[in-house]
Scaffold this motif. Structure first.
Motif, PDB file in Angstrom:
ATOM      1  N   ARG A  98      51.631 -15.760   4.476  1.00  0.00           N
ATOM      2  CA  ARG A  98      50.430 -15.366   3.737  1.00  0.00           C
ATOM      3  C   ARG A  98      49.665 -14.330   4.561  1.00  0.00           C
ATOM      4  N   LYS A 102      51.537 -20.411   4.036  1.00  0.00           N
ATOM      5  CA  LYS A 102      51.214 -20.750   2.659  1.00  0.00           C
ATOM      6  C   LYS A 102      50.898 -22.249   2.607  1.00  0.00           C
ATOM      7  N   ASN A 103      50.196 -22.672   1.564  1.00  0.00           N
ATOM      8  CA  ASN A 103      49.701 -24.056   1.545  1.00  0.00           C
ATOM      9  C   ASN A 103      50.386 -24.956   0.523  1.00  0.00           C
ATOM     10  N   LYS A 104      51.553 -24.541   0.016  1.00  0.00           N
ATOM     11  CA  LYS A 104      52.217 -25.346  -1.008  1.00  0.00           C
ATOM     12  C   LYS A 104      52.586 -26.741  -0.517  1.00  0.00           C
ATOM     13  N   ILE A 160      51.188 -28.544   1.903  1.00  0.00           N
ATOM     14  CA  ILE A 160      49.997 -29.375   2.073  1.00  0.00           C
ATOM     15  C   ILE A 160      49.464 -29.841   0.726  1.00  0.00           C
ATOM     16  N   LEU A 161      49.488 -28.962  -0.260  1.00  0.00           N
ATOM     17  CA  LEU A 161      48.955 -29.309  -1.584  1.00  0.00           C
ATOM     18  C   LEU A 161      49.817 -30.331  -2.318  1.00  0.00           C
ATOM     19  N   GLU A 183      48.506 -32.731   6.762  1.00  0.00           N
ATOM     20  CA  GLU A 183      47.248 -32.072   7.085  1.00  0.00           C
ATOM     21  C   GLU A 183      47.471 -30.800   7.905  1.00  0.00           C
ATOM     22  N   GLY A 184      46.563 -29.857   7.704  1.00  0.00           N
ATOM     23  CA  GLY A 184      46.569 -28.622   8.467  1.00  0.00           C
ATOM     24  C   GLY A 184      45.227 -28.422   9.142  1.00  0.00           C
ATOM     25  N   ARG A 216      43.063 -22.978  10.188  1.00  0.00           N
ATOM     26  CA  ARG A 216      43.823 -21.804   9.748  1.00  0.00           C
ATOM     27  C   ARG A 216      44.979 -22.173   8.823  1.00  0.00           C
ATOM     28  N   GLY A 217      45.074 -23.478   8.484  1.00  0.00           N
ATOM     29  CA  GLY A 217      46.144 -23.908   7.601  1.00  0.00           C
ATOM     30  C   GLY A 217      47.437 -24.258   8.309  1.00  0.00           C
ATOM     31  N   LEU A 233      50.062 -26.430  10.367  1.00  0.00           N
ATOM     32  CA  LEU A 233      50.318 -27.865  10.323  1.00  0.00           C
ATOM     33  C   LEU A 233      49.916 -28.535  11.638  1.00  0.00           C
TER      34      LEU A 233
END
Length: 428
Positions: free
Chosen positions: A206, A340-342, A344-345, A351-352, A355-356, A358
């Motif tokens: 990202r 990308k946050n797929k 986590i979602l 959890e991240g 900055r997202g 892991l």
């Protein structure tokens, strides 16, 4: 080539306290590799390199050698350092063709690897060697991750990664292409289908944005998108690049090779994060660097900057109020990337950080039991060899986790029970 590397090997002092090895993120035993090479034991030298670093061929090509092994060579203090990268590349490249595939007997247990980049490949090779069935899932159509879709062809030929794909298939590693975990399939589906643990090595794809006006214009692009497929872009003759890191240098060199005549990298300060050698190549090929330019706006005519004010030590102490327009057909933003946050979602409990990236413990396990991670998705954007270093440690943790699971009799034998629990479609 062969004569050159023999001469380089002869220059090695065989230090008892090898600083070159200490400078290598994966602690390659450089003196021993060179000794084996000089004794004509190429297969042994190749096996040692591969065991320590399954991506030795790649690292010998793209590593920041002047900042790592060669930069720590004792000879380099008064002379030129031993160019171990050339020796390593010769040995590793030959061994990749000659290597005999050795692995323990299949143990009937399987693990899933999400991401076919350097971290994922390293973990897959390590676990396959121990007899585990390994399946790699990747959103792209071919293996390599950032090595294929982030490093230009002129620096790392894709044919090298194609050869890796063949050797991995020989090891029994399965590859499921064009499959995004976190889309139609989720991590819980992997556990449902009998994978005993999961490794996440999805990298950082990202783009980090500037958060300013103009980023959505048609002539503004992000480096991660451009490097993935430069043929899809028509940049024009004049290209402005925001940033002077390694990806910015790769973008500059690629743009020049694809017809751009004027390429300028803009830096907010006097600092450059790119490898000095790579920056020198870019400047030799025609790229320029403009220092002290703070981006304020992006337009169809090009980027708009404020000029920096420096003190006597070249520290930025402020900026002029005047805005300066620099004409460019295209502007490419190269200021780092995030994950990308797929996952986590779509994965309860995963959890991240801010900055997202892991979150993992000292073993490399995430906040979900049985899910491990390493590489850029944990550390942020780093080099291939740093991804390998982290993945090696996590692979050992995964093996310990799997051994403990087997010792406790906690090996999943009835995945259909999970289907009943989640979907309620089968009575077991």
């Amino acid at each position: 080539m062969a004569i050159h590397i023999i001469e380089e090997a002869d220059r090695c002092l065989q230090c008892k306290n090898p600083m070159c090895q200490k400078g290598c993120p994966v602690s390659t035993n450089i003196p021993e590799v060179i000794r084996l090479f000089k004794d004509g034991k190429l297969n042994e030298a190749g096996a040692m390199l591969f065991e320590n670093n399954p991506l030795s061929v790649v690292c010998s090509t793209v590593c920041n050698h002047e900042g790592q092994c060669e930069g720590h060579c004792i000879r380099g203090r008064k002379d030129t350092p031993v160019h171990f990268s050339a020796i390593e590349n010769f040995i590793s490249d030959l061994y990749l063709e000659r290597m005999q595939i050795e692995r323990k007997p299949a143990n009937g247990r399987s693990v899933a690897v999400i991401g076919a980049g350097p971290a994922g490949i390293t973990v897959a090779v390590k676990l396959a060697h121990e007899g585990y069935g390994v399946t790699i899932f990747d959103s792209k159509e071919r293996i390599g991750g950032v090595m294929r879709y982030g490093i230009p062809e002129f620096r790392l030929p894709s044919s090298v990664l194609d050869r890796y794909a063949k050797r991995m298939a020989d090891m029994g590693i399965m590859f499921r292409a064009n499959t995004t975990i976190g889309g139609a399939l989720e991590i819980r589906d992997l556990f449902r289908d009998g994978y005993e643990c999961v490794f996440v090595g999805t990298g950082v794809w990202r783009p980090r944005t500037l958060g300013m006006r103009g980023e959505s214009l048609a002539n503004v692009h992000f480096s991660v998108d451009y490097l993935a497929d430069p043929t899809a872009f028509e940049l024009g003759e004049t290209v402005a690049i925001i940033g002077v890191g390694n990806s910015a240098v790769d973008v500059a060199r690629t743009a020049l090779r694809r017809g751009a005549r004027h390429v300028t990298m803009y830096s907010r300060s006097k600092e450059v994060t790119a490898s000095p050698d790579e920056l020198a190549y870019a400047e030799l090929e025609g790229a320029e660097v403009a220092y002290g330019r703070a981006i304020t706006m992006l337009t169809e005519e090009g980027p708009v900057f404020k000029r920096a004010i420096f003190d006597e030590e070249y520290n930025v102490i402020g900026f002029d109020n005047d805005l300066v327009q620099y004409d460019a057909d295209s502007t490419i933003i190269c200021i780092s990337q995030g994950p990308k946050n797929k996952l986590i979602l779509t994965t309860p409990g995963l959890e991240g950080g801010e900055r997202g990236l892991l979150l993992t413990d000292e073993r490399g396990m995430t906040t979900v039991d049985g899910v491990f991670a390493a590489g850029d998705v944990v550390t942020g954007s780093k080099t291939v060899v740093h991804a390998v270093e982290g993945a090696k440690r996590v692979a050992e943790s995964m093996l310990e986790y799997l051994d403990a699971k087997a010792a406790a009799g906690d090996v999943e034998k009835e995945p259909l029970g999970y289907i009943h629990h989640v979907h309620g479609i089968m009575d077991v």
